[in-house]
Design a protein around this motif. Structure first.
Motif, PDB file in Angstrom:
ATOM      1  N   LEU A  26       0.839  -1.199   0.000  1.00  0.00           N
ATOM      2  CA  LEU A  26       0.000   0.000   0.000  1.00  0.00           C
ATOM      3  C   LEU A  26       0.876   1.253   0.000  1.00  0.00           C
ATOM      4  O   LEU A  26       0.634   2.191  -0.763  1.00  0.00           O
ATOM      5  CB  LEU A  26      -0.930   0.014   1.222  1.00  0.00           C
ATOM      6  CG  LEU A  26      -1.739   1.309   1.384  1.00  0.00           C
ATOM      7  CD1 LEU A  26      -2.776   1.452   0.278  1.00  0.00           C
ATOM      8  CD2 LEU A  26      -2.398   1.357   2.741  1.00  0.00           C
ATOM      9  N   LEU A  27       1.898   1.250   0.844  1.00  0.00           N
ATOM     10  CA  LEU A  27       2.792   2.405   0.894  1.00  0.00           C
ATOM     11  C   LEU A  27       3.498   2.612  -0.443  1.00  0.00           C
ATOM     12  O   LEU A  27       3.609   3.752  -0.921  1.00  0.00           O
ATOM     13  CB  LEU A  27       3.809   2.236   2.025  1.00  0.00           C
ATOM     14  CG  LEU A  27       3.221   2.293   3.436  1.00  0.00           C
ATOM     15  CD1 LEU A  27       4.254   1.871   4.470  1.00  0.00           C
ATOM     16  CD2 LEU A  27       2.677   3.678   3.748  1.00  0.00           C
ATOM     17  N   LEU A  29       2.398   1.812  -3.386  1.00  0.00           N
ATOM     18  CA  LEU A  29       1.399   2.353  -4.314  1.00  0.00           C
ATOM     19  C   LEU A  29       1.127   3.834  -4.068  1.00  0.00           C
ATOM     20  O   LEU A  29       0.757   4.562  -4.989  1.00  0.00           O
ATOM     21  CB  LEU A  29       0.093   1.555  -4.211  1.00  0.00           C
ATOM     22  CG  LEU A  29       0.154   0.135  -4.773  1.00  0.00           C
ATOM     23  CD1 LEU A  29      -1.114  -0.631  -4.404  1.00  0.00           C
ATOM     24  CD2 LEU A  29       0.355   0.161  -6.282  1.00  0.00           C
ATOM     25  N   LYS A  30       1.333   4.273  -2.832  1.00  0.00           N
ATOM     26  CA  LYS A  30       1.141   5.683  -2.486  1.00  0.00           C
ATOM     27  C   LYS A  30       2.401   6.516  -2.733  1.00  0.00           C
ATOM     28  O   LYS A  30       2.432   7.685  -2.409  1.00  0.00           O
ATOM     29  CB  LYS A  30       0.725   5.798  -1.022  1.00  0.00           C
ATOM     30  CG  LYS A  30      -0.657   5.236  -0.742  1.00  0.00           C
ATOM     31  CD  LYS A  30      -0.956   5.256   0.742  1.00  0.00           C
ATOM     32  CE  LYS A  30      -1.873   6.399   1.054  1.00  0.00           C
ATOM     33  NZ  LYS A  30      -2.222   6.453   2.493  1.00  0.00           N
ATOM     34  N   GLY A  31       3.448   5.889  -3.267  1.00  0.00           N
ATOM     35  CA  GLY A  31       4.654   6.626  -3.614  1.00  0.00           C
ATOM     36  C   GLY A  31       5.768   6.592  -2.588  1.00  0.00           C
ATOM     37  O   GLY A  31       6.761   7.315  -2.714  1.00  0.00           O
ATOM     38  N   TYR A  32       5.651   5.745  -1.563  1.00  0.00           N
ATOM     39  CA  TYR A  32       6.698   5.634  -0.554  1.00  0.00           C
ATOM     40  C   TYR A  32       7.784   4.673  -1.046  1.00  0.00           C
ATOM     41  O   TYR A  32       7.493   3.706  -1.752  1.00  0.00           O
ATOM     42  CB  TYR A  32       6.140   5.093   0.763  1.00  0.00           C
ATOM     43  CG  TYR A  32       5.266   6.077   1.493  1.00  0.00           C
ATOM     44  CD1 TYR A  32       5.767   6.819   2.558  1.00  0.00           C
ATOM     45  CD2 TYR A  32       3.938   6.268   1.127  1.00  0.00           C
ATOM     46  CE1 TYR A  32       4.957   7.720   3.241  1.00  0.00           C
ATOM     47  CE2 TYR A  32       3.126   7.173   1.793  1.00  0.00           C
ATOM     48  CZ  TYR A  32       3.645   7.895   2.839  1.00  0.00           C
ATOM     49  OH  TYR A  32       2.845   8.789   3.503  1.00  0.00           O
ATOM     50  N   LYS A  52       9.123   9.256   1.853  1.00  0.00           N
ATOM     51  CA  LYS A  52       8.371   9.872   0.762  1.00  0.00           C
ATOM     52  C   LYS A  52       8.739  11.339   0.760  1.00  0.00           C
ATOM     53  O   LYS A  52       8.571  12.033   1.763  1.00  0.00           O
ATOM     54  CB  LYS A  52       6.869   9.699   0.928  1.00  0.00           C
ATOM     55  CG  LYS A  52       6.089  10.246  -0.262  1.00  0.00           C
ATOM     56  CD  LYS A  52       4.619   9.916  -0.180  1.00  0.00           C
ATOM     57  CE  LYS A  52       3.909  10.448  -1.407  1.00  0.00           C
ATOM     58  NZ  LYS A  52       2.476  10.168  -1.338  1.00  0.00           N
ATOM     59  N   ARG A 114      -5.841   0.570   6.366  1.00  0.00           N
ATOM     60  CA  ARG A 114      -5.860   2.025   6.456  1.00  0.00           C
ATOM     61  C   ARG A 114      -4.485   2.521   6.888  1.00  0.00           C
ATOM     62  O   ARG A 114      -3.926   2.044   7.867  1.00  0.00           O
ATOM     63  CB  ARG A 114      -6.899   2.497   7.466  1.00  0.00           C
ATOM     64  CG  ARG A 114      -6.976   4.017   7.513  1.00  0.00           C
ATOM     65  CD  ARG A 114      -7.897   4.580   8.565  1.00  0.00           C
ATOM     66  NE  ARG A 114      -9.029   3.749   8.899  1.00  0.00           N
ATOM     67  CZ  ARG A 114      -9.668   3.809  10.064  1.00  0.00           C
ATOM     68  NH1 ARG A 114      -9.277   4.632  10.999  1.00  0.00           N
ATOM     69  NH2 ARG A 114     -10.676   3.032  10.299  1.00  0.00           N
ATOM     70  N   HIS A 115      -3.974   3.495   6.150  1.00  0.00           N
ATOM     71  CA  HIS A 115      -2.713   4.138   6.497  1.00  0.00           C
ATOM     72  C   HIS A 115      -3.035   5.417   7.270  1.00  0.00           C
ATOM     73  O   HIS A 115      -3.674   6.321   6.739  1.00  0.00           O
ATOM     74  CB  HIS A 115      -1.930   4.455   5.213  1.00  0.00           C
ATOM     75  CG  HIS A 115      -0.686   5.216   5.453  1.00  0.00           C
ATOM     76  ND1 HIS A 115      -0.181   6.104   4.528  1.00  0.00           N
ATOM     77  CD2 HIS A 115       0.174   5.244   6.495  1.00  0.00           C
ATOM     78  CE1 HIS A 115       0.932   6.628   4.993  1.00  0.00           C
ATOM     79  NE2 HIS A 115       1.158   6.129   6.192  1.00  0.00           N
ATOM     80  N   LYS A 117      -1.541   8.549   8.914  1.00  0.00           N
ATOM     81  CA  LYS A 117      -0.348   9.387   8.954  1.00  0.00           C
ATOM     82  C   LYS A 117      -0.255  10.128  10.279  1.00  0.00           C
ATOM     83  O   LYS A 117      -1.272  10.521  10.854  1.00  0.00           O
ATOM     84  CB  LYS A 117      -0.371  10.413   7.820  1.00  0.00           C
ATOM     85  CG  LYS A 117      -0.288   9.801   6.443  1.00  0.00           C
ATOM     86  CD  LYS A 117      -0.314  10.897   5.404  1.00  0.00           C
ATOM     87  CE  LYS A 117      -0.265  10.335   4.018  1.00  0.00           C
ATOM     88  NZ  LYS A 117      -0.322  11.410   3.016  1.00  0.00           N
TER      89      LYS A 117
END
Length: 121
Positions: A26-27, A29-32, A52, A114-115, A117
């Motif tokens: 997931l991270l 895919l979110k650009g991390y 990121k 769920r991420h 932050k």
């Protein structure tokens, strides 16, 4: 309450590893960019170290029956151990010591991921 059997511990460990794998993807895919997984230090463990942009993120992954219970499972004691392990990680990676830090939670349940932050400081 009796101690869990060896089989039960192994099963829980396998589920935890799958939750960590899902959180890492997931991270990504979110650009991390994932820098480390399952980093262990004397004071504790960090499930995922990621970056990121200009922010270094230490992520605690919690698998529970629902996402809110997973989020609430990161206790004050967990937070202290995560911060201690983060300090150890930073000490081993001095070139990153001046980067802003954040502590996130990846809450995992059979129904979702769920991420969260900046979950704690």
């Amino acid at each position: 309450m009796p101690a869990p059997s060896r089989f039960a511990r192994q099963k829980a460990e396998a589920r935890g590893r799958l939750a960590e794998l899902a959180a890492a993807w997931l991270l990504r895919l979110k650009g991390y960019r994932i820098l480390a997984e399952r980093f262990q230090a004397k004071g504790g463990e960090i499930d995922i170290v990621a970056r990121k942009g200009g922010v270094l993120v230490f992520v605690e992954v919690k698998l529970r029956r629902d996402l809110e219970t997973a989020r609430l499972a990161v206790t004050d004691g967990n937070q202290r151990r995560i911060r201690s392990a983060a300090d150890a990680w930073l000490a081993r990676h001095e070139r990153r010591a001046d980067v802003p830090l954040r502590y996130d939670i990846a809450a995992v349940s059979p129904r979702g991921l769920r991420h969260i932050k900046d979950a704690f400081r």
